[in-house]
Design a protein around this motif. Structure first.
Motif, PDB file in Angstrom:
ATOM      1  N   PRO A 427       0.799  -1.236   0.000  1.00 46.47           N
ATOM      2  CA  PRO A 427       0.000   0.000   0.000  1.00 46.47           C
ATOM      3  C   PRO A 427       0.826   1.279   0.000  1.00 46.47           C
ATOM      4  CG  PRO A 427      -0.058  -1.079   2.151  1.00 46.47           C
ATOM      5  CD  PRO A 427       0.604  -2.034   1.215  1.00 46.47           C
ATOM      6  N   SER A 428       2.134   1.199   0.273  1.00 44.81           N
ATOM      7  CA  SER A 428       2.965   2.409   0.297  1.00 44.81           C
ATOM      8  C   SER A 428       3.332   2.904  -1.098  1.00 44.81           C
ATOM      9  CB  SER A 428       4.251   2.155   1.099  1.00 44.81           C
ATOM     10  OG  SER A 428       4.940   1.028   0.596  1.00 44.81           O
ATOM     11  N   THR A 429       2.983   2.150  -2.142  1.00 43.08           N
ATOM     12  CA  THR A 429       3.245   2.618  -3.499  1.00 43.08           C
ATOM     13  C   THR A 429       2.313   3.785  -3.830  1.00 43.08           C
ATOM     14  OG1 THR A 429       1.771   0.894  -4.345  1.00 43.08           O
ATOM     15  CG2 THR A 429       4.121   0.428  -4.353  1.00 43.08           C
ATOM     16  N   ASN A 430       2.705   4.607  -4.794  1.00 40.75           N
ATOM     17  CA  ASN A 430       1.918   5.804  -5.100  1.00 40.75           C
ATOM     18  C   ASN A 430       1.766   6.010  -6.608  1.00 40.75           C
ATOM     19  OD1 ASN A 430       4.375   7.166  -6.020  1.00 40.75           O
ATOM     20  ND2 ASN A 430       4.882   7.387  -3.834  1.00 40.75           N
ATOM     21  N   THR A 431       1.146   7.107  -6.969  1.00 42.73           N
ATOM     22  CA  THR A 431       0.804   7.380  -8.361  1.00 42.73           C
ATOM     23  C   THR A 431       2.030   7.540  -9.254  1.00 42.73           C
ATOM     24  OG1 THR A 431      -1.137   8.549  -7.525  1.00 42.73           O
ATOM     25  CG2 THR A 431      -0.634   8.833  -9.844  1.00 42.73           C
ATOM     26  N   TYR A 432       3.100   8.111  -8.708  1.00 45.50           N
ATOM     27  CA  TYR A 432       4.318   8.284  -9.518  1.00 45.50           C
ATOM     28  C   TYR A 432       4.880   6.930  -9.921  1.00 45.50           C
ATOM     29  CZ  TYR A 432       4.128  13.095  -7.840  1.00 45.50           C
ATOM     30  OH  TYR A 432       3.720  14.380  -7.558  1.00 45.50           O
ATOM     31  N   GLY A 433       4.924   6.006  -8.980  1.00 43.91           N
ATOM     32  CA  GLY A 433       5.400   4.663  -9.286  1.00 43.91           C
ATOM     33  C   GLY A 433       4.494   3.954 -10.267  1.00 43.91           C
ATOM     34  N   SER A 434       3.187   4.137 -10.095  1.00 48.10           N
ATOM     35  CA  SER A 434       2.216   3.511 -10.993  1.00 48.10           C
ATOM     36  C   SER A 434       2.401   3.994 -12.427  1.00 48.10           C
ATOM     37  CB  SER A 434       0.793   3.813 -10.516  1.00 48.10           C
ATOM     38  OG  SER A 434      -0.165   3.326 -11.422  1.00 48.10           O
ATOM     39  N   ALA A 435       2.546   5.315 -12.589  1.00 47.26           N
ATOM     40  CA  ALA A 435       2.713   5.879 -13.932  1.00 47.26           C
ATOM     41  C   ALA A 435       4.029   5.420 -14.565  1.00 47.26           C
ATOM     42  CB  ALA A 435       2.666   7.401 -13.865  1.00 47.26           C
ATOM     43  N   ALA A 436       5.086   5.417 -13.778  1.00 50.76           N
ATOM     44  CA  ALA A 436       6.393   4.989 -14.310  1.00 50.76           C
ATOM     45  C   ALA A 436       6.359   3.518 -14.699  1.00 50.76           C
ATOM     46  CB  ALA A 436       7.483   5.238 -13.268  1.00 50.76           C
ATOM     47  N   GLY A 437       5.732   2.681 -13.865  1.00 52.62           N
ATOM     48  CA  GLY A 437       5.630   1.260 -14.172  1.00 52.62           C
ATOM     49  C   GLY A 437       4.819   1.005 -15.431  1.00 52.62           C
ATOM     50  N   PHE A 438       3.730   1.749 -15.600  1.00 55.57           N
ATOM     51  CA  PHE A 438       2.877   1.591 -16.780  1.00 55.57           C
ATOM     52  C   PHE A 438       3.657   1.923 -18.050  1.00 55.57           C
ATOM     53  CE2 PHE A 438       0.044   3.366 -19.982  1.00 55.57           C
ATOM     54  CZ  PHE A 438      -0.961   2.403 -20.060  1.00 55.57           C
ATOM     55  N   LEU A 439       4.337   3.065 -18.049  1.00 53.67           N
ATOM     56  CA  LEU A 439       5.051   3.500 -19.251  1.00 53.67           C
ATOM     57  C   LEU A 439       6.242   2.595 -19.560  1.00 53.67           C
ATOM     58  CD1 LEU A 439       4.984   7.367 -18.657  1.00 53.67           C
ATOM     59  CD2 LEU A 439       3.585   6.040 -20.262  1.00 53.67           C
ATOM     60  N   PHE A 440       6.992   2.208 -18.526  1.00 52.17           N
ATOM     61  CA  PHE A 440       8.166   1.378 -18.746  1.00 52.17           C
ATOM     62  C   PHE A 440       7.766  -0.024 -19.204  1.00 52.17           C
ATOM     63  CE2 PHE A 440      11.801  -1.212 -16.987  1.00 52.17           C
ATOM     64  CZ  PHE A 440      12.719  -0.778 -17.934  1.00 52.17           C
ATOM     65  N   GLY A 441       6.727  -0.592 -18.580  1.00 51.79           N
ATOM     66  CA  GLY A 441       6.256  -1.921 -18.966  1.00 51.79           C
ATOM     67  C   GLY A 441       5.719  -1.937 -20.389  1.00 51.79           C
ATOM     68  N   LEU A 442       4.959  -0.902 -20.751  1.00 49.52           N
ATOM     69  CA  LEU A 442       4.418  -0.815 -22.108  1.00 49.52           C
ATOM     70  C   LEU A 442       5.539  -0.710 -23.129  1.00 49.52           C
ATOM     71  CD1 LEU A 442       1.951  -0.537 -23.972  1.00 49.52           C
ATOM     72  CD2 LEU A 442       2.023   1.935 -23.555  1.00 49.52           C
ATOM     73  N   LEU A 443       6.544   0.107 -22.823  1.00 48.95           N
ATOM     74  CA  LEU A 443       7.681   0.278 -23.733  1.00 48.95           C
ATOM     75  C   LEU A 443       8.439  -1.045 -23.915  1.00 48.95           C
ATOM     76  CD1 LEU A 443       9.465   2.207 -25.400  1.00 48.95           C
ATOM     77  CD2 LEU A 443      10.794   2.611 -23.312  1.00 48.95           C
ATOM     78  N   LEU A 444       8.698  -1.747 -22.820  1.00 47.36           N
ATOM     79  CA  LEU A 444       9.409  -3.023 -22.905  1.00 47.36           C
ATOM     80  C   LEU A 444       8.645  -4.033 -23.753  1.00 47.36           C
ATOM     81  CD1 LEU A 444      10.932  -3.868 -19.394  1.00 47.36           C
ATOM     82  CD2 LEU A 444      12.127  -3.310 -21.509  1.00 47.36           C
ATOM     83  N   ARG A 445       7.323  -4.091 -23.540  1.00 51.13           N
ATOM     84  CA  ARG A 445       6.523  -5.068 -24.289  1.00 51.13           C
ATOM     85  C   ARG A 445       6.503  -4.744 -25.771  1.00 51.13           C
ATOM     86  NH1 ARG A 445       5.632  -8.133 -26.934  1.00 51.13           N
ATOM     87  NH2 ARG A 445       3.962  -9.655 -27.180  1.00 51.13           N
ATOM     88  N   LEU A 446       6.374  -3.486 -26.126  1.00 51.89           N
ATOM     89  CA  LEU A 446       6.350  -3.107 -27.538  1.00 51.89           C
ATOM     90  C   LEU A 446       7.702  -3.359 -28.206  1.00 51.89           C
ATOM     91  CD1 LEU A 446       4.291   0.221 -27.409  1.00 51.89           C
ATOM     92  CD2 LEU A 446       3.505  -2.034 -28.149  1.00 51.89           C
ATOM     93  N   LEU A 447       8.775  -3.107 -27.484  1.00 55.71           N
ATOM     94  CA  LEU A 447      10.104  -3.284 -28.055  1.00 55.71           C
ATOM     95  C   LEU A 447      10.464  -4.754 -28.238  1.00 55.71           C
ATOM     96  CD1 LEU A 447      12.178  -0.528 -26.189  1.00 55.71           C
ATOM     97  CD2 LEU A 447      11.220  -0.461 -28.503  1.00 55.71           C
ATOM     98  N   ALA A 448       9.723  -5.653 -27.569  1.00 58.14           N
ATOM     99  CA  ALA A 448       9.980  -7.090 -27.731  1.00 58.14           C
ATOM    100  C   ALA A 448       9.390  -7.631 -29.021  1.00 58.14           C
ATOM    101  CB  ALA A 448       9.421  -7.866 -26.543  1.00 58.14           C
ATOM    102  N   GLY A 449       8.509  -6.853 -29.688  1.00 60.25           N
ATOM    103  CA  GLY A 449       7.921  -7.277 -30.951  1.00 60.25           C
ATOM    104  C   GLY A 449       6.769  -8.244 -30.768  1.00 60.25           C
ATOM    105  N   GLU A 450       6.053  -8.494 -31.854  1.00 55.86           N
ATOM    106  CA  GLU A 450       4.931  -9.437 -31.842  1.00 55.86           C
ATOM    107  C   GLU A 450       4.783 -10.057 -33.233  1.00 55.86           C
ATOM    108  OE1 GLU A 450       2.467 -11.995 -31.151  1.00 55.86           O
ATOM    109  OE2 GLU A 450       3.076 -10.789 -29.422  1.00 55.86           O
ATOM    110  N   PRO A 451       5.185 -11.339 -33.391  1.00 52.13           N
ATOM    111  CA  PRO A 451       5.145 -11.986 -34.712  1.00 52.13           C
ATOM    112  C   PRO A 451       3.748 -12.034 -35.327  1.00 52.13           C
ATOM    113  CG  PRO A 451       6.452 -13.284 -33.164  1.00 52.13           C
ATOM    114  CD  PRO A 451       5.777 -12.216 -32.376  1.00 52.13           C
TER     115      PRO A 451
END
Length: 539
Positions: A427-451
């Motif tokens: 519960p100590s996580t906050n909005t800044y961490g949530s936003a950073a995790g969303f953007l970083f995770g999305l970027l990693l997934r897109l950069l991995a490609g999709e056949p």
């Protein structure tokens, strides 16, 4: 091949029965309405009958893509039974969900899985994180509609677009009328029909003269590779990655939480979760047997002829092909009914899931904060029609049932599962961490490609190979992406909190107001301490 009129009539009768059941159930739901009719539509007023809840939870996962995809993977000479991970994966997913997620969600009377996220991280992040499950539900419904359309084309010789439109309209109509009650009661009929119809087909397919003993072909097959299959050493990482994706990625779905949140207690919610996992596993057995039969069949002895479905690239249609060419006509029609039932049981759940989150978390909490209960209900109904229409349109362009089904939940796994874990258990996580995790995770997934979408990878993980013009990632990048998202949320949350508490960053830069909550808590604690001191002095 001529139009199968008797089969078409039987299918229309089945659709009519399902629609009538949905309409009847919608009347029951109206009797339960109190001051919160939207809650009745979304979570059944939290007093769903246990047996009904168990049936609808099981039927939700046993969809057309699940049944068709399982048979397809067993049949494929390059895969086999050892690659059929969904039955065990979903069973373990439901077990973990019951053990760790039901109590914290049910104890606070949440309506959707987005409620704790919105509560912790605010409406902006709640709106962003609504997108992955929305996309997943739309793709899910599209995949199962595509599987039914292909099946009807094989067995009834009607155009697949007619089957897709008819199925989508039926599902939208009864879900729109009755919400969770209509979905749950129709699921009972659909689950019973799936079970009976598929099991009746098995003996006819196994005993067909063109089919060898499946116990023999499991180890030595004269038609193709043994249907048991094997996992080559270089594919072990990919196998584990896919399996963990099913186990953990199967939890953060509103369709799952809708069932356990509608139970009358946390205990019943946990039991529904455990037992539906067992049911999900058992319901895969007929599809496994049908896939094994297909791999053991000399197709040259059937009307289908040679080349085989595998050589023609029609492995995704293997279940309807077995029903049509290895079973009597009336039996194949029953099997078609089972697939139609499977599509409806998952399609209505996907529609209800997406529309519930939109109406409750977006429309009510973001777009119109003063919306009435009637407004929310109409927003829910309008979104059902919109999401259903998009899914039906996507179904026309689906080329791989299993890939589309598998792809649907990847964004949920990589982006939403870490967020849900954080709000419930850290519960100590906050909005800044949530936003950073969303953007970083999305970027990693897109950069991995999709056949399957012909997106080339930018990040070439170890074991990235070029196969038939497309790069295949054999490294377990899905679990890496999910864990990277989780670590980003936690680390950025603690870093942001430290920087603001230590006054390294000025409080005016705290646009997400994470320190405001801390100051309120400190103020309340100080007030309680002063009150205690005052009482002590008075005594």
């Amino acid at each position: 091949m001529a139009l199968n009129v008797s089969g078409l009539v039987a299918l229309i009768v089945f659709y009519a029965i399902t629609l009538a059941t949905g309409i009847w159930a919608s009347r029951k739901g109206k009797k339960e309405e109190n001051t919160k009719p939207s809650e009745v539509a979304m979570v059944g007023h939290r007093k769903m009958n246990f047996c009904i809840g168990l049936s609808t939870a099981t039927a939700t996962w046993v969809g057309g893509a699940y049944i068709n995809g399982t048979a397809e993977i067993v049949y494929l000479s390059s895969r086999g039974l050892v690659w059929v991970q969904a039955p065990a994966g979903f069973a373990l997913s439901l077990l973990l969900g019951g053990l760790f997620f039901v109590n914290p969600m049910r104890s606070k009377n949440y309506v959707t899985m987005m409620d704790p996220i919105q509560e912790a991280y605010g409406n902006v992040m709640g709106s962003l994180l609504f997108l992955p499950p929305l996309i997943a539900d739309v793709f899910w419904f599209a995949a199962i509609l595509a599987s039914l359309g292909a099946t009807m084309k094989v067995i009834l010789d009607i155009q697949d677009y007619l089957a897709i439109i008819l199925s989508a309209c039926t599902v939208i109509l009864y879900t729109l009328l009755g919400g969770l009650y209509s979905v749950a009661y129709t699921d009972v009929i659909q689950l019973a029909f799936i079970t009976v119809s598929l099991w009746i087909c098995i003996p006819f397919a196994i005993m067909n003269s063109a089919t060898e003993s499946i116990s023999y072909t499991a180890a030595s097959n004269s038609f193709q590779a043994p249907w048991i299959g094997k996992v080559e050493m270089q594919y072990v990482g990919r196998w584990l990655d896919d399996f963990l994706y099913l186990v953990l990625g199967g939890i953060p779905w509103q369709t799952y939480f809708q069932r356990v949140l509608s139970a009358s207690s946390s205990r019943e919610g946990r039991l529904i979760s455990y037992l539906s996992g067992v049911g999900c596993f058992v319901m895969a057995i007929p599809s496994v047997l049908i896939g094994a039969v297909a791999a053991s069949t000399d197709w040259n002895q059937t009307d289908y002829g040679l080349p085989s479905p595998n050589d023609r690239g029609e492995s995704a249609l293997i279940l309807p092909l077995v029903l049509h060419h290895l079973c009597p006509l009336y039996i194949s029609i029953g099997g078609l009914g089972a697939l139609a039932a499977a599509v409806m049981s998952s399609g209505d759940s996907a529609l209800l899931s997406a529309s519930s989150m939109f109406a409750h978390n977006i429309y009510r909490k973001v777009l119109r904060t003063k919306a009435t209960e009637n407004d929310v209900l109409w927003a829910m109904r309008a979104s059902m029609v919109a999401f259903g229409a998009v899914s039906a349109a996507l179904a026309f362009y689906s080329h791989s049932i299993y890939d589309l089904w598998f792809l649907g939940g990847e964004l949920v796994y990589a982006l939403l599962f870490p967020q849900l874990c954080c709000v419930l258990f850290i519960p100590s996580t906050n909005t800044y961490g949530s936003a950073a995790g969303f953007l970083f995770g999305l970027l990693l997934r897109l950069l991995a490609g999709e056949p399957s979408l012909k997106i080339p990878p930018v990040i070439h993980y170890p074991g990235c190979f070029l196969v038939d013009g497309a790069y295949i990632q054999l490294f377990p990048f899905k679990i890496v992406t999910m864990l990277a998202t989780l670590l980003t949320i936690v680390s950025v949350s603690y870093l942001a909190a430290f920087l603001f508490k230590a006054n390294i960053l000025p409080s005016k830069w705290d646009v997400c107001k994470i320190m405001k909550d801390d100051r309120v808590l400190i103020s309340l604690a100080q007030k309680e301490k002063r009150d205690e001191c005052t009482k002590t002095e008075e005594l």
